[in-house]
Design an enzyme around this catalytic site. Structure first.
Site, PDB file in Angstrom:
ATOM      1  CG  ASP A  94      28.406  18.625 -52.778  1.00  9.09           C
ATOM      2  OD1 ASP A  94      28.525  19.135 -51.643  1.00  9.09           O
ATOM      3  OD2 ASP A  94      28.593  19.270 -53.833  1.00  9.09           O
TER       4      ASP A  94
ATOM      5  CG  HIS B 246      28.027  18.168 -42.363  1.00  5.72           C
ATOM      6  ND1 HIS B 246      28.188  18.049 -43.724  1.00  5.72           N
ATOM      7  CD2 HIS B 246      28.463  19.419 -42.041  1.00  5.72           C
ATOM      8  CE1 HIS B 246      28.712  19.173 -44.206  1.00  5.72           C
ATOM      9  NE2 HIS B 246      28.877  20.019 -43.204  1.00  5.72           N
TER      10      HIS B 246
ATOM     11  CG  LEU C  87      31.306  -3.107 -49.751  1.00  4.80           C
ATOM     12  CD1 LEU C  87      30.952  -3.207 -51.223  1.00  4.80           C
ATOM     13  CD2 LEU C  87      30.290  -2.221 -49.037  1.00  4.80           C
TER      14      LEU C  87
HETATM   15  C1  IPE Z   1      33.493  17.805 -52.308  1.00  3.55           C
HETATM   16  O1  IPE Z   1      32.438  18.621 -51.934  1.00  3.55           O
HETATM   17  C2  IPE Z   1      34.141  17.215 -51.091  1.00  3.55           C
HETATM   18  C3  IPE Z   1      33.362  16.195 -50.390  1.00  3.55           C
HETATM   19  C4  IPE Z   1      32.182  15.740 -50.730  1.00  3.55           C
HETATM   20  C5  IPE Z   1      33.990  15.640 -49.228  1.00  3.55           C
HETATM   21  P1  IPE Z   1      32.627  20.192 -51.741  1.00  3.55           P
HETATM   22  O2  IPE Z   1      31.293  20.724 -51.422  1.00  3.55           O
HETATM   23  O3  IPE Z   1      33.714  20.458 -50.788  1.00  3.55           O
HETATM   24  O4  IPE Z   1      33.105  20.646 -53.197  1.00  3.55           O
HETATM   25  P2  IPE Z   1      33.010  22.053 -53.924  1.00  3.55           P
HETATM   26  O5  IPE Z   1      33.588  23.067 -52.988  1.00  3.55           O
HETATM   27  O6  IPE Z   1      31.566  22.322 -54.206  1.00  3.55           O
HETATM   28  O7  IPE Z   1      33.795  21.884 -55.188  1.00  3.55           O
HETATM   29  C1  IPE Z   2      29.148  17.620 -48.448  1.00  3.46           C
HETATM   30  O1  IPE Z   2      28.173  18.546 -48.190  1.00  3.46           O
HETATM   31  C2  IPE Z   2      29.919  17.229 -47.228  1.00  3.46           C
HETATM   32  C3  IPE Z   2      31.310  17.724 -47.205  1.00  3.46           C
HETATM   33  C4  IPE Z   2      31.879  18.410 -48.157  1.00  3.46           C
HETATM   34  C5  IPE Z   2      32.083  17.461 -46.024  1.00  3.46           C
HETATM   35  P1  IPE Z   2      28.467  20.117 -48.242  1.00  3.46           P
HETATM   36  O2  IPE Z   2      28.801  20.556 -46.852  1.00  3.46           O
HETATM   37  O3  IPE Z   2      29.480  20.446 -49.259  1.00  3.46           O
HETATM   38  O4  IPE Z   2      27.044  20.660 -48.640  1.00  3.46           O
HETATM   39  P2  IPE Z   2      26.745  21.908 -49.586  1.00  3.46           P
HETATM   40  O5  IPE Z   2      27.492  21.708 -50.859  1.00  3.46           O
HETATM   41  O6  IPE Z   2      27.217  23.125 -48.849  1.00  3.46           O
HETATM   42  O7  IPE Z   2      25.269  21.873 -49.769  1.00  3.46           O
HETATM   43 MG    MG Z   3      29.361  20.968 -51.202  1.00  4.87          MG
END
Ligand code: IPE
Ligand code: IPE
Ligand code: MG
Length: 247
Positions: free
Chosen positions: A27, A44, A138
């Protein structure tokens, strides 16, 4: 990248307390980009740069399974441009990483649904899973279009469709009907970027996982951060509801 170091068995023997399965909620890509004045998709993209090194670190420390949460069932509700960017990114990462992963004996697994994905991505995932199916190093489990609740609903449907009698429904039977029934439950779940929630990740399997969170955004999570998480795991005492061992 060497995921099968010759010293691997020695490391493993010296480090019996390593988690067998580490699952990661990657995240903070968006915030990483935002803080740099860059578009979210750049975050990303940056988030795909570190995973080889993180995998190598975990494997060298005796971890056999790594699960990466890459796209949740809820992530479909993001703006269409971000969703299609994430889908294209995974297609590109598979194309650019497959040879190296395969050469390093990594077995790729998928958990989630392929049927909502564009054909080329679904095919790329199927191809990666098939090509590496015989590898014995792995196991890299990629959660893409994955949701824990959807996984449980799918398991229940399969059990019902098989005509199972109510008294035959057990925890083991539910586990056996999840996406990857042979993969052990995660010992350690890591979440980057500071949030303290599961966001529908492995909700059945996480019943007794140790949970570790760090404020570090995923693109900045490197080998050193992985070591830090492992060191913290070693300090935990897992009791599974019983009393602590004496001594
Ligand atoms: C969780 O992250 C999903 C992934 C890392 C793929 P999100 O950013 O989508 O989760 P929330 O919305 O903060 O709960
Ligand atoms: C995690 O990073 C990747 C996915 C959920 C696909 P985020 O896109 O959720 O990044 P934040 O939480 O907005 O910083
Ligand atoms: Mg996120």
């Amino acid at each position: 990248m060497t995921l099968q170091a010759p010293s691997q068995n020695a490391v493993r023997a010296a480090d019996p307390a390593a988690p067998r399965h580490v699952a990661i909620i990657m995240d903070g890509n968006g915030r990483w980009a935002n803080e740099r004045g860059m578009p979210r998709l750049s975050g990303h993209k940056a988030g795909t740069g570190n995973f080889h090194r993180v995998l190598r670190t975990f494997h060298e420390r005796g971890v056999d399974f790594v699960t990466l949460y890459a796209f949740s069932t809820e992530n479909w509700s993001r703006p269409p441009a971000e969703v299609s960017g994430l889908l294209s990114l995974l297609t590109a990462v598979i194309a650019s990483s497959m040879d190296e992963l395969h050469e390093n004996n990594v077995r790729i697994r998928h958990l989630g649904e392929l049927r909502h994905l564009p054909d080329d991505l679904a095919e790329a995932i199927r191809g990666a899973v098939a090509r590496t199916g015989g590898n014995s190093g792995l196991e890299l489990c990629v959660a893409f279009d994955y949701g824990g609740r959807a996984e449980i609903v799918r398991a229940v449907r399969r059990i019902v469709a098989a005509g199972t009698a109510p008294e035959q429904v057990t925890e083991e039977l539910i586990s056996a009907n999840l996406y990857l029934p042979d993969v052990p439950d995660p010992d350690l779940i890591i979440r980057t970027a500071g949030e303290q929630r599961l966001s529908n990740f492995l909700i059945w399997q996480a019943a007794y996982s140790e949970y570790y969170h760090t404020p570090v955004y995923w693109p900045d999570f490197d080998a050193e951060e992985a070591e830090r998480a492992l060191a913290e795991y070693k300090r935990r005492r897992r009791r599974f509801g019983a009393l602590p061992e004496e001594g």
